[in-house]
Write an enzyme that holds these catalytic residues in place. Structure first.
Site, mmCIF file in Angstrom:
data_model
loop_
_atom_site.group_PDB
_atom_site.id
_atom_site.type_symbol
_atom_site.label_atom_id
_atom_site.label_comp_id
_atom_site.label_asym_id
_atom_site.label_seq_id
_atom_site.Cartn_x
_atom_site.Cartn_y
_atom_site.Cartn_z
ATOM 1 N N LYS A 1 -10.651 -9.129 5.349
ATOM 2 C CA LYS A 1 -9.855 -9.432 6.556
ATOM 3 C C LYS A 1 -10.499 -8.715 7.743
ATOM 4 O O LYS A 1 -10.336 -7.502 7.901
ATOM 5 C CB LYS A 1 -8.434 -8.931 6.318
ATOM 6 C CG LYS A 1 -7.425 -9.144 7.429
ATOM 7 C CD LYS A 1 -6.019 -8.973 6.854
ATOM 8 C CE LYS A 1 -4.941 -8.926 7.904
ATOM 9 N NZ LYS A 1 -4.507 -7.547 8.200
ATOM 10 N N VAL B 1 -7.890 1.092 10.997
ATOM 11 C CA VAL B 1 -7.219 0.509 9.824
ATOM 12 C C VAL B 1 -5.870 1.185 9.557
ATOM 13 O O VAL B 1 -5.027 0.637 8.854
ATOM 14 C CB VAL B 1 -8.088 0.573 8.540
ATOM 15 C CG1 VAL B 1 -9.315 -0.313 8.675
ATOM 16 C CG2 VAL B 1 -8.491 1.992 8.195
ATOM 17 N N GLU C 1 0.826 -1.210 0.000
ATOM 18 C CA GLU C 1 0.000 0.000 0.000
ATOM 19 C C GLU C 1 0.862 1.263 0.000
ATOM 20 O O GLU C 1 1.933 1.289 0.620
ATOM 21 C CB GLU C 1 -0.882 0.011 1.257
ATOM 22 C CG GLU C 1 -1.821 -1.161 1.316
ATOM 23 C CD GLU C 1 -2.447 -1.380 2.687
ATOM 24 O OE1 GLU C 1 -3.593 -1.854 2.731
ATOM 25 O OE2 GLU C 1 -1.804 -1.091 3.717
ATOM 26 N N ASP D 1 -3.193 -15.865 22.227
ATOM 27 C CA ASP D 1 -2.749 -15.985 20.830
ATOM 28 C C ASP D 1 -2.790 -17.474 20.496
ATOM 29 O O ASP D 1 -2.558 -18.320 21.365
ATOM 30 C CB ASP D 1 -1.313 -15.433 20.685
ATOM 31 C CG ASP D 1 -0.894 -15.225 19.241
ATOM 32 O OD1 ASP D 1 -0.675 -14.071 18.835
ATOM 33 O OD2 ASP D 1 -0.765 -16.235 18.504
ATOM 34 N N GLY E 1 -6.579 -5.416 13.907
ATOM 35 C CA GLY E 1 -6.086 -6.390 12.917
ATOM 36 C C GLY E 1 -6.856 -6.428 11.608
ATOM 37 O O GLY E 1 -6.300 -6.774 10.574
ATOM 38 N N GLY E 2 -8.140 -6.091 11.621
ATOM 39 C CA GLY E 2 -8.933 -6.108 10.385
ATOM 40 C C GLY E 2 -8.675 -4.827 9.616
ATOM 41 O O GLY E 2 -9.231 -3.784 9.943
ATOM 42 N N ASP E 3 -7.815 -4.895 8.605
ATOM 43 C CA ASP E 3 -7.392 -3.646 7.948
ATOM 44 C C ASP E 3 -7.237 -3.826 6.452
ATOM 45 O O ASP E 3 -6.411 -3.175 5.821
ATOM 46 C CB ASP E 3 -6.080 -3.144 8.580
ATOM 47 C CG ASP E 3 -4.935 -4.127 8.426
ATOM 48 O OD1 ASP E 3 -5.185 -5.262 7.982
ATOM 49 O OD2 ASP E 3 -3.793 -3.766 8.724
HETATM 50 P P1 NAD Z 1 2.034 -10.536 13.519
HETATM 51 O O1 NAD Z 1 1.926 -11.506 12.406
HETATM 52 O O2 NAD Z 1 3.371 -10.205 14.059
HETATM 53 O O3 NAD Z 1 1.121 -11.033 14.757
HETATM 54 C C1 NAD Z 1 -0.189 -11.485 14.605
HETATM 55 C C2 NAD Z 1 -0.492 -12.513 15.689
HETATM 56 O O4 NAD Z 1 -1.874 -12.913 15.552
HETATM 57 C C3 NAD Z 1 0.340 -13.789 15.572
HETATM 58 O O5 NAD Z 1 1.067 -14.012 16.770
HETATM 59 C C4 NAD Z 1 -0.696 -14.879 15.309
HETATM 60 O O6 NAD Z 1 -0.353 -16.119 15.904
HETATM 61 C C5 NAD Z 1 -1.955 -14.276 15.940
HETATM 62 N N1 NAD Z 1 -3.206 -14.838 15.460
HETATM 63 C C6 NAD Z 1 -3.576 -15.099 14.175
HETATM 64 N N2 NAD Z 1 -4.835 -15.603 14.161
HETATM 65 C C7 NAD Z 1 -5.253 -15.641 15.445
HETATM 66 C C8 NAD Z 1 -6.470 -16.024 16.060
HETATM 67 N N3 NAD Z 1 -7.496 -16.511 15.348
HETATM 68 N N4 NAD Z 1 -6.593 -15.919 17.411
HETATM 69 C C9 NAD Z 1 -5.560 -15.422 18.148
HETATM 70 N N5 NAD Z 1 -4.366 -15.046 17.621
HETATM 71 C C10 NAD Z 1 -4.223 -15.136 16.275
HETATM 72 O O7 NAD Z 1 1.294 -9.215 13.014
HETATM 73 P P2 NAD Z 1 1.390 -7.719 13.612
HETATM 74 O O8 NAD Z 1 2.474 -6.962 12.962
HETATM 75 O O9 NAD Z 1 1.338 -7.778 15.108
HETATM 76 O O10 NAD Z 1 0.018 -7.139 13.061
HETATM 77 C C11 NAD Z 1 -1.222 -7.634 13.557
HETATM 78 C C12 NAD Z 1 -2.336 -7.144 12.672
HETATM 79 O O11 NAD Z 1 -2.487 -5.724 12.787
HETATM 80 C C13 NAD Z 1 -2.115 -7.396 11.178
HETATM 81 O O12 NAD Z 1 -3.316 -7.874 10.626
HETATM 82 C C14 NAD Z 1 -1.757 -6.053 10.609
HETATM 83 O O13 NAD Z 1 -2.125 -5.936 9.260
HETATM 84 C C15 NAD Z 1 -2.570 -5.143 11.500
HETATM 85 N N6 NAD Z 1 -2.079 -3.768 11.614
HETATM 86 C C16 NAD Z 1 -3.009 -2.799 11.675
HETATM 87 C C17 NAD Z 1 -2.602 -1.475 11.823
HETATM 88 C C18 NAD Z 1 -3.639 -0.402 11.939
HETATM 89 O O14 NAD Z 1 -3.299 0.773 11.885
HETATM 90 N N7 NAD Z 1 -4.890 -0.735 12.144
HETATM 91 C C19 NAD Z 1 -1.248 -1.148 11.876
HETATM 92 C C20 NAD Z 1 -0.314 -2.180 11.838
HETATM 93 C C21 NAD Z 1 -0.737 -3.503 11.715
#
Ligand code: NAD
Length: 342
Positions: free
Chosen positions: A231, A293, A56, A161, A225-227
């Site tokens: 997703k 997001v 993005e 997690d 996480g939903g972004d």
């Molecule tokens: P990451 O991959 O380092 O960590 C994600 C964790 O989620 C992992 O430890 C995984 O085991 C766990 N997980 C997956 N499915 C699961 C479930 N059903 N139940 C419980 N745990 C589960 O990712 P990250 O860098 O920490 O990012 C997390 C999310 O946040 C991503 O989807 C990312 O796109 C999003 N994000 C959003 C923003 C925002 O501004 N909203 C900014 C950065 C990241």
């Protein structure tokens, strides 16, 4: 002159200043920029989707400075030894269009996402909130925890997690910093007595990390996480029964939890809560949902704060990024006097 903060110097800056001090000060920059929201050029980010993830570009400008961030989101990356999210970005001078400042933004994105979550929760969560449940303990999670302590004094955390190693990592990183941490064996166990729930999982699917019956009256939901299209983390009925606060509706309607509901589902733009045009939480029973997001204006604020905070220090390096001939019409002068190769 383009100044750069690279990864090593970003890490030095964070160690020197502390995550909580940075998040506290970044919130001041964010609030100032959110309060002048209407001054900014705004578009939903430009997303390039593939079966592997998304890349993005996130641009914005306040008419004086311009910024963009390049960021990826690849939930399947950790299983292949890569991170889910990496980023870099830059500021430019609108007056002549020249870039002025560039930075790594993988760490900076984690800081700014936590700062935005904490800024929003400080306005929307019940002021007596003491305990946060965190579902997902990956890269963003420690920064989220520190953000909520900086803004709201939250020290009691229950985490869940699907990956036990990620939970252990979280405990290892956070316990020495004085948090009281409970590693839960289920989402239900993590949610017991939680005033705030942060969901920060990575999975390219319409998941139901939380079901409606698990969300008690009065809770503040920080859904991070939903972004991305396709997703999401929350059961649709949670969205319907919450007051939903968003960054920039045209982007969140494509990418956030509200992609599950009709296009005119009512939402509150959070900047209006800061300016007093819209109320925040209106009762102790209300469920407030921050459908996060991540929007370009937050990156603009984070980059400017980083630049100002590191200005004049050894944490900034000069990089020769822009070709600048003495005669602005004679770009060829930079190559014309070179000897032919070979
Ligand atoms: P990451 O991959 O380092 O960590 C994600 C964790 O989620 C992992 O430890 C995984 O085991 C766990 N997980 C997956 N499915 C699961 C479930 N059903 N139940 C419980 N745990 C589960 O990712 P990250 O860098 O920490 O990012 C997390 C999310 O946040 C991503 O989807 C990312 O796109 C999003 N994000 C959003 C923003 C925002 O501004 N909203 C900014 C950065 C990241």
């Amino acid at each position: 002159m383009v100044q750069l903060v690279n990864v090593t110097n970003m890490a030095r800056w964070i160690q020197r200043e502390s995550v909580e001090k940075i998040i506290g000060e970044m919130i001041e920059y964010l609030e100032r920029d959110f309060k002048r929201w209407e001054k900014f050029d705004k578009i939903a980010r430009v997303a390039s989707h593939t079966p592997f993830g998304v890349i993005e570009l996130m641009p914005t400008s306040d008419g004086e400075e311009y910024s963009f961030k390049y960021v990826n989101g690849h939930p399947s990356n950790p299983a292949r030894g890569f991170q889910t999210v990496t980023a870099y970005g830059m500021l430019a001078d609108v007056d002549n269009g020249y870039p002025t400042f560039m930075a790594e933004m993988t760490l900076l994105t984690a800081l700014r996402t936590a700062a935005v979550s904490a800024m929003v929760a400080r306005k929307l969560a019940r002021p007596d909130s003491r305990k946060m449940a965190m579902i997902g303990s990956g890269s963003q999670s420690e920064f989220q925890a520190l953000g909520f302590r900086a803004a709201m004094g939250i020290e009691d955390l229950a985490i869940f997690d699907t990956d036990p190693a990620a939970m252990e990592k979280f405990r290892r990183n956070m316990e020495p910093l004085g948090f009281r941490i409970h590693l839960a064996s289920s989402v239900d166990e993590a949610l017991e007595g939680a005033d705030i729930i942060t969901t920060c999982t990575a999975d390219k699917a319409q998941n139901k990390i939380l079901a409606r019956h698990q969300v008690k009256p009065g809770v503040h939901l920080n859904a991070v996480g939903g972004d991305c299209p396709g997703k999401t983390e929350l059961e649709e009925q949670i969205v319907r029964d919450s007051t939903v606060f968003v960054e920039f509706p045209p982007q969140t309607r494509i990418e956030g939890e509200i992609q599950q509901v009709e296009p005119d589902f009512p939402v509150v733009e959070f900047w209006k809560v800061l300016t007093g045009e819209e109320p925040g939480r209106q009762s102790d029973e209300e469920i407030t949902l921050f459908d996060s997001v991540g929007f370009a204006i937050s990156d603009f604020s984070a980059l400017r704060y980083l630049r100002d905070s590191t200005a004049g220090t050894e944490l900034q390096d000069f990089i020769e990024l822009i070709a600048e001939p003495e005669d602005p019409k004679d770009l060829f002068s930079l190559v014309g006097s070179l000897k032919p190769v070979g």
